[in-house]
Design an enzyme around this catalytic site. Sequence first.
Site: not given
Ligand code: GLC
Length: 595
Positions: A149, A381
């Site tokens: 990621d 999320d």
């Molecule tokens: C994305 C991720 C989330 C995170 C956000 C900021 O939406 O999936 O978990 O808080 O980005 O990086």
Amino acid sequence: MRRILKYTAIIFGLILLFLTYFVWLNLADNHNNEALLDELPSQITPKYDTSESKNWWKQTSVYQVYPRSYKDSDGDGIGDLNGIISKLDYIKSVGFETIWFSPFFKSPQKDHGYDISDYQSIQPEYGNLVLVDSLINEVHKRDMKIVFDLVLNHTSNQHPWFLESKSSKDNPKSDWYVWKDGKADTPPNNWKNILGQISAWNYVKERDQYYYAAFLPFQPDLNMSNPEVKAEIFKIVKFWLDKDVDGFRLDIFNFIFEDTSYPDNPSTLQLSNNMSEGKWAFEEHKYNFHQPEVLEFAKELREILESYSDGRFMIGEVFGSHRHMRELLGLEKQDGLNLVFLFDFLERFEFSADYFRQKVEEYEAFYPSPLVPTYVFSNHDQARSITRLDNDVRKADILATFQLTMRGVPFTYQGEEIGMTTGEIPLTEAQDPLSEGWLAVPKWFREEIGVLPNRDNCRTPMQWSKETGAGFSSNDITWLPVQQNHTSINVEDQLQDKNSLLQTYKSLLAIRKQYPVLKDGTMKFIDNEELPEDVLGYIRANSEQTVIVYLNFSDKDKIFNNNLEGYNKVLFQKRGNLNEGEIKLNSFGALIVTN
Ligand code: GLC
């Protein structure tokens, strides 16, 4: 008196009219997909090598691991890399082919890894670089692929780059983040952060300036328009590619660039999310979302990936209309992101054959082959998919059968395969940094717009067994509480039970391997007239195989003739069977046949 009444009536009338318009604007689905489709090129030419071995990612199935909650090997109540390694055989045995890991890089963990303070080292509670090497190796040894990621929009405010950048206006990294002077005592412009609650600008005394943070204040945006920053990011990308990482999931990718003249964003009456127009929370994010530079950036990254001969890929966490998505994939040529997440099903869906059919038709129209849609129902999320299915495991069987037999890349979030439910940790006890912002928002509105205000609830520890700690940790206290229902919803029990949801996943993933037509075949719906109400039927075909899928989206039994003669070999059945040309689907039943 009469006049007063008249004016009062007019004023009330106008208020009513305004309120009606406001509700319509915010709740109605105002998309005109047909018009949008007409604007897009119908021919899409691949730019790069299309050989099957390089394009494995088009046919894979992805399992998402949230490291903090997967498996704790050292009893500190937090998941870790050794824990994950010990579970790779499980992931392989379920049948997934690719694993995407949410970030485990060095980070103060304020957003649990999405706030990185060093892209090339590992947060000690998870492990270290040696362990990551062995994770990559162990995944490959099992003939699976590994996806990391990458959070490129922002770093943590504790990243040494930011600490240096904020220290003065003339240090070597002074331009690595997005800095601007304020206007008198106010921020440089009216941009709000993604949540729409606070200004995206944050004042720093040392520089007497504001830095921009699209997400939360402790996540300052990198200035990707600065060639030095870009070069450093490319170095990091190559660092991981050289370690044989097969691909990347790119975090909030189309928020990476801003219009560098920083104009005010227009206001709008749109309060709920209308991502396709870049409007939400009364702001049209015209100048800080999906800027043209992001398309170029996607192409540059793709070029780097393509320089590795064995086929690497990237999927964007991106938002917007289908047009935005198609631009990110490369409008004329397929030279941008390899895949984009399509999030419609993630936030809400109607559990009906008509809804699913209409969505697939939409995705097939906008992402025709050689493009590939993605199907994603849960992630770290949002509320878990089973919540949208009234916690009914029979419906989860249908959802899984749909996802794993449809044309597209399926994404399954850890625990989804056993029907883990959304937790109930109250907002006031949340560890999720987003939660604070939701405290002031009425519950009915949060529910209406379909967000999960406390993301802890989809991140509770993986439920491996019914024992205390759910087999996740030996520690009684875990970073988030283990859900009570681990005694009835867990991997160990479901492995024993041949009717479990987990067995549905296992069977379907095995069929996907045995019948590659499910990965590369064309997709055609059976006419509604030939099927009973609430039944979805579709045919997947290539030159060698044909597979037909029937799904009953209702709780009523459905009996009908199998009009497709010769297709009487049953590959999969769940509350469904085929008997002398007659198909019977019980409530929420599924049947897959071939010839
Ligand atoms: C994305 C991720 C989330 C995170 C956000 C900021 O939406 O999936 O978990 O808080 O980005 O990086």
